[in-house]
Motif scaffolding. Structure first.
Motif, PDB file in Angstrom:
ATOM      1  N   ARG A  46       6.413  -5.547  24.565  1.00 48.96           N
ATOM      2  CA  ARG A  46       5.621  -4.472  25.114  1.00 48.96           C
ATOM      3  C   ARG A  46       5.378  -4.570  26.758  1.00 48.96           C
ATOM      4  O   ARG A  46       5.413  -3.429  27.529  1.00 48.96           O
ATOM      5  CB  ARG A  46       3.933  -4.600  24.479  1.00 48.96           C
ATOM      6  N   SER A  50       6.794  -2.041  29.483  1.00 49.75           N
ATOM      7  CA  SER A  50       5.951  -1.180  30.324  1.00 49.75           C
ATOM      8  C   SER A  50       6.327  -0.988  31.827  1.00 49.75           C
ATOM      9  O   SER A  50       6.939  -1.918  32.166  1.00 49.75           O
ATOM     10  CB  SER A  50       4.534  -2.053  30.760  1.00 49.75           C
ATOM     11  N   GLU A 265       0.934   1.856  29.356  1.00 46.55           N
ATOM     12  CA  GLU A 265      -0.261   1.565  28.368  1.00 46.55           C
ATOM     13  C   GLU A 265      -1.714   2.114  28.930  1.00 46.55           C
ATOM     14  O   GLU A 265      -2.349   2.737  28.051  1.00 46.55           O
ATOM     15  CB  GLU A 265      -0.513   0.264  28.200  1.00 46.55           C
TER      16      GLU A 265
END
Length: 284
Positions: A46, A50, A265
């Motif tokens: 993740r 990003s 995010e």
């Protein structure tokens, strides 16, 4: 068989109770480690996916430009002037700064200002110092936005001002076009022009959340669109066949600064909170 030869009812068969199922053994340390490793891998994945979407940064940018002042060398080489060796060099140092905004992770828009300082040329009859400065706007298209790297081609336009200082250190008068410079005196000239530029650059973000230190570089080509006439401090134009300046050149700048962004995010959380607020209003 019972006595007397009679067959009696069969005795009931009693089945033994089934054994309870064996409990599964607790996961060992290896399984727990494997699960934690997979969670760590997902977290790192993740982080690697990003990317910054909205925000901006400012920077300080030293560098240099390789170009020429068209027409100046020819006028200085004319008889009675300073000589061919007094022409400004082809390289000038630049210093400046600016700022850019990142729009949707795809576009960069900003402005900048800069100054140019050329080494002073000198010979046995005088000194010639050239410089300038200007500023403008830029628009870039981000073609790489990944793992903290921003790579982009860009174009821009703006205006520049130039200065030329001619100092006569000889014992006789010198000329520059139709201007006469007495012994021991100096002539200060200035002009300006509009420019366009084309180039490519990169930015390296040293952080993966919020903001922090950013560094990078830009390589570009600056082209003057017009030829401004050299003028004295009183506004009088220099004649005598001295052409206007047409400064064009290739430049390289190193950018050092910092900034902050909303990341992928962050935007996803904001969208989720907005959806939840709308859902609560719908139930009310």
């Amino acid at each position: 068989v019972p006595a007397g030869g009679e067959v009696g009812a069969s005795a009931p068969v009693v089945e033994a109770p089934a054994s309870p199922p064996a409990a599964a053994p607790p996961p060992g340390p290896g399984a727990q480690h494997h699960h934690g490793h997979r969670a760590h891998v997902r977290h790192e994945l993740r982080r690697s996916e990003s990317r910054p979407l909205w925000g901006g940064f400012g920077y300080f940018s030293p560098g240099f430009l390789v170009g020429h002042f068209d027409g100046v060398a020819g006028a200085l080489a004319a008889p009675g002037s300073f000589g061919a060796g007094a022409a400004p060099g082809r390289m000038a140092f630049s210093v400046g700064g600016g700022g850019k905004s990142l729009i949707g992770g795809r576009f960069l828009f900003g402005g900048k200002g800069f100054g140019l300082i050329a080494p002073t040329a000198a010979n046995d009859v005088g000194r010639v110092a050239a410089g300038g400065g200007g500023g403008g706007v830029e628009l870039g298209l981000v073609v790489v936005n990944k793992r903290g790297w921003l790579v982009y081609p860009f174009t821009g336009f703006g205006g520049m001002g130039y200065s030329l200082s001619l100092t006569n250190t000889s014992q006789t008068s010198r000329t520059f076009g139709d201007q006469t410079i007495a012994a021991g005196k100096a002539l200060e000239l200035g002009t300006g022009s509009v420019y366009v530029e084309f180039g490519a650059g990169f930015r390296r973000l040293t952080f993966t959340r919020g903001g922090g230190f950013i560094h990078g570089a830009e390589l570009g080509l600056m082209l003057a669109l017009d030829q401004g006439l050299w003028r004295r401090s009183d506004g009088r134009a220099v004649g005598g066949g001295v052409p206007g300046v047409n400064m064009s050149g290739l430049y390289l700048r190193v950018d050092i600064g910092g900034g902050g962004f909303s990341w992928t995010e962050d935007v996803e959380r904001w969208r989720q909170r907005r959806a939840e607020r709308r859902a609560r209003r719908g139930r009310a």
